[in-house]
Design a protein around this motif. Structure first.
Motif, PDB file in Angstrom:
ATOM      1  N   LYS A  16       0.805  -1.228   0.000  1.00 39.37           N
ATOM      2  CA  LYS A  16       0.000   0.000   0.000  1.00 39.37           C
ATOM      3  C   LYS A  16       0.832   1.270   0.000  1.00 39.37           C
ATOM      4  CE  LYS A  16      -4.192  -2.038   1.734  1.00 39.37           C
ATOM      5  NZ  LYS A  16      -5.199  -2.075   2.784  1.00 39.37           N
ATOM      6  N   ARG A  17       2.116   1.125   0.295  1.00 37.02           N
ATOM      7  CA  ARG A  17       3.001   2.308   0.227  1.00 37.02           C
ATOM      8  C   ARG A  17       4.377   1.866  -0.235  1.00 37.02           C
ATOM      9  NH1 ARG A  17       6.550   3.239   4.476  1.00 37.02           N
ATOM     10  NH2 ARG A  17       6.419   1.718   6.135  1.00 37.02           N
TER      11      ARG A  17
ATOM     12  N   GLN B  34      -1.550   3.927  -1.810  1.00 35.35           N
ATOM     13  CA  GLN B  34      -1.299   5.362  -1.664  1.00 35.35           C
ATOM     14  C   GLN B  34      -0.295   5.903  -2.661  1.00 35.35           C
ATOM     15  OE1 GLN B  34      -0.100   5.649   2.416  1.00 35.35           O
ATOM     16  NE2 GLN B  34      -2.104   5.062   3.177  1.00 35.35           N
ATOM     17  N   TRP B  35       0.343   5.019  -3.422  1.00 33.28           N
ATOM     18  CA  TRP B  35       1.393   5.486  -4.330  1.00 33.28           C
ATOM     19  C   TRP B  35       0.921   5.598  -5.777  1.00 33.28           C
ATOM     20  CZ3 TRP B  35       1.876   1.596  -7.827  1.00 33.28           C
ATOM     21  CH2 TRP B  35       1.587   0.304  -7.415  1.00 33.28           C
TER      22      TRP B  35
END
Length: 192
Positions: A8-9, A190-191
């Motif tokens: 997620k990141r 999120q990226w």
């Protein structure tokens, strides 16, 4: 290891380096059902945000300290491969087994990136290159093609290739459909 949570990141080379050994093993297992050999020459990998995250992290890790500075550039380069909901993202690979095939065989597969479709529930969707600029006039033949198609559904999913060097119709196995169904999408990270 919870790959979906890790993906997620972007961790960057230092933090990723600390967990890389466990990531390599987990990603190999994660990707295994996502591969579909269409023939001895053509393989598809059904991508998602986890598989793309891995490519980004590995590229940054290879750069070492310089990788920290290149995070934004790597994300811009790879993020378009991550599918959004309702899309199917595929890496289509032309398998070459020796250097001679690079010159003799690979040119025969020119245009394969415009020859792939997916079919489900009686609906077909044409796959298109994610990076069309890679196929500009004068471009060298490629063995790796990043494609996306609208996802017509998953029930009875098939991949079609209609190309002079590869006339293929392949049923996507249930375990691969389940892997696709469990995908992490661009909206989930999120990226991207």
């Amino acid at each position: 290891m919870d790959l979906k949570e890790a993906a997620k990141r972007i961790l960057g080379p230092k933090e990723y380096g600390e967990i890389r050994d466990s990531v390599l093993e987990a990603v190999a297992a994660y990707k295994e059902p996502r591969y579909l050999d269409l023939s001895d020459r053509v393989t598809v990998l059904f991508e998602d945000a986890v598989t793309v995250w891995f490519q980004i992290e590995e590229a940054l890790y290879a750069e070492g300290e310089e990788g920290e500075r290149l995070v934004g550039e790597a994300v811009r380069a790879y993020a378009p491969i991550a599918p959004r909901r309702g899309e199917l993202s595929m890496t289509v690979m032309v398998n070459l087994y020796n250097e001679g095939e690079l010159r003799a065989l690979l040119p025969k597969y020119a245009g394969i990136e415009r020859s792939v479709a997916v079919v489900a529930g009686g609906r077909a969707a044409e796959a298109k290159p994610i990076f069309p600029e890679d196929y500009a006039e004068g471009a060298m033949p490629r063995s790796i093609h990043y494609l996306k198609a609208p996802l017509p559904g998953l029930e009875g999913l098939r991949v079609l290739v209609r190309h002079p060097a590869a006339e293929i119709e392949a049923q996507v196995p249930q375990r691969t459909i389940e892997a696709i169904r469990a995908s992490l999408y661009a909206e989930d990270v999120q990226w991207a």
